[in-house]
Design a protein around this motif. Sequence first.
Motif, short mmCIF file in Angstrom:
data_model
loop_
_atom_site.label_atom_id
_atom_site.label_comp_id
_atom_site.label_asym_id
_atom_site.label_seq_id
_atom_site.Cartn_x
_atom_site.Cartn_y
_atom_site.Cartn_z
N LEU A 146 -10.27 35.34 9.25
CA LEU A 146 -9.52 35.22 7.99
C LEU A 146 -8.98 33.80 7.80
CD1 LEU A 146 -7.47 38.53 8.23
CD2 LEU A 146 -9.69 38.16 7.13
N PRO A 147 -8.75 33.40 6.55
CA PRO A 147 -8.13 32.09 6.31
C PRO A 147 -6.79 32.01 7.05
CG PRO A 147 -8.89 33.05 4.24
CD PRO A 147 -9.04 34.10 5.30
N GLN A 148 -6.55 30.86 7.67
CA GLN A 148 -5.33 30.68 8.45
C GLN A 148 -4.25 30.02 7.60
OE1 GLN A 148 -5.20 32.00 11.71
NE2 GLN A 148 -7.09 32.83 10.86
N GLN A 149 -3.03 30.37 7.85
CA GLN A 149 -1.89 29.84 7.11
C GLN A 149 -1.55 28.45 7.66
OE1 GLN A 149 1.21 32.69 6.78
NE2 GLN A 149 2.66 31.29 5.79
N ALA A 150 -1.52 27.47 6.78
CA ALA A 150 -1.29 26.08 7.21
C ALA A 150 0.17 25.81 7.53
CB ALA A 150 -1.77 25.12 6.13
N SER A 151 1.08 26.41 6.78
CA SER A 151 2.51 26.15 7.02
C SER A 151 3.34 27.29 6.45
CB SER A 151 2.93 24.83 6.36
OG SER A 151 2.78 24.93 4.95
N GLY A 152 4.60 27.28 6.82
CA GLY A 152 5.54 28.25 6.27
C GLY A 152 5.54 29.62 6.92
N GLN A 153 4.85 29.76 8.07
CA GLN A 153 4.79 31.06 8.71
C GLN A 153 6.19 31.61 8.92
OE1 GLN A 153 3.03 28.40 9.75
NE2 GLN A 153 1.00 29.01 10.36
N GLU A 173 -3.75 35.10 -0.82
CA GLU A 173 -4.95 34.30 -0.61
C GLU A 173 -5.97 35.07 0.23
OE1 GLU A 173 -6.31 30.33 1.89
OE2 GLU A 173 -4.19 30.66 1.50
N ILE A 174 -5.52 35.69 1.31
CA ILE A 174 -6.42 36.46 2.17
C ILE A 174 -7.00 37.64 1.39
CG2 ILE A 174 -6.58 37.95 4.20
CD1 ILE A 174 -4.46 36.16 5.52
N ARG A 175 -6.16 38.36 0.65
CA ARG A 175 -6.64 39.53 -0.10
C ARG A 175 -7.74 39.13 -1.08
NH1 ARG A 175 -5.58 41.16 -4.97
NH2 ARG A 175 -3.62 40.00 -5.19
N ARG A 176 -7.55 38.03 -1.77
CA ARG A 176 -8.56 37.56 -2.72
C ARG A 176 -9.84 37.14 -1.99
NH1 ARG A 176 -4.43 34.09 -6.57
NH2 ARG A 176 -3.76 35.86 -7.84
#
Length: 193
Positions: A161-168, A180-183
């Motif tokens: 899956l696309p990884q989250q770049a920041s703000g976790q 973003e992942i759902r889309r």
Amino acid sequence: MPVIDYDCEFARTSGQIDLVSIGMVNEQDRRYYAISRECDLSALLANDWLMRNVVSTLPLTLGTGPDGDLLAWDPDKPDFDKVKTRAQIAREVEDFALDTAHRDRTGMLPHVELRANYGAYDHVALCQLFGTMMDLPEGFPMWSHDIQQEAERLGLSGADLPQQASGQHNALADALHQQEIRRWLAQRAEYQS
């Protein structure tokens, strides 16, 4: 069906799920973010994972008191205006859902579709804003679609899956990333059809 992607940060206290923050985003890119003024700050302080990952996203200051370390709300930090009572958050979450799911000609509110990532506890935290699951407002489903289930159905793992770049672990940043992942998953599902 109108979709709301959401995420909750929470602490477990005495077997309860204590809402810390909630972030929501809908298909029109309307966003909602709130932090519970009533969350148990001592539970945050007692949990190393929450201290390392969540507390830094909140308008809190770590200090010391006569009994040791303590957390306190800090009005000088970003997002302090998002600190609200659980009752206020519940009203605003309901309003957000009502604005997302417009009533049809019969006056009935269509259900919104809730999407979360590893969302079992998130759904409980959301329900508890209103009392029990039976107390959910009109149009709220009694369950959330889980991104991980859809990924598994498509034969994908979390690493795919696309990884989250920041703000976790900021609930709003996480909700935006989940959208973003759902889309992305929807495009993969369409491609596989």
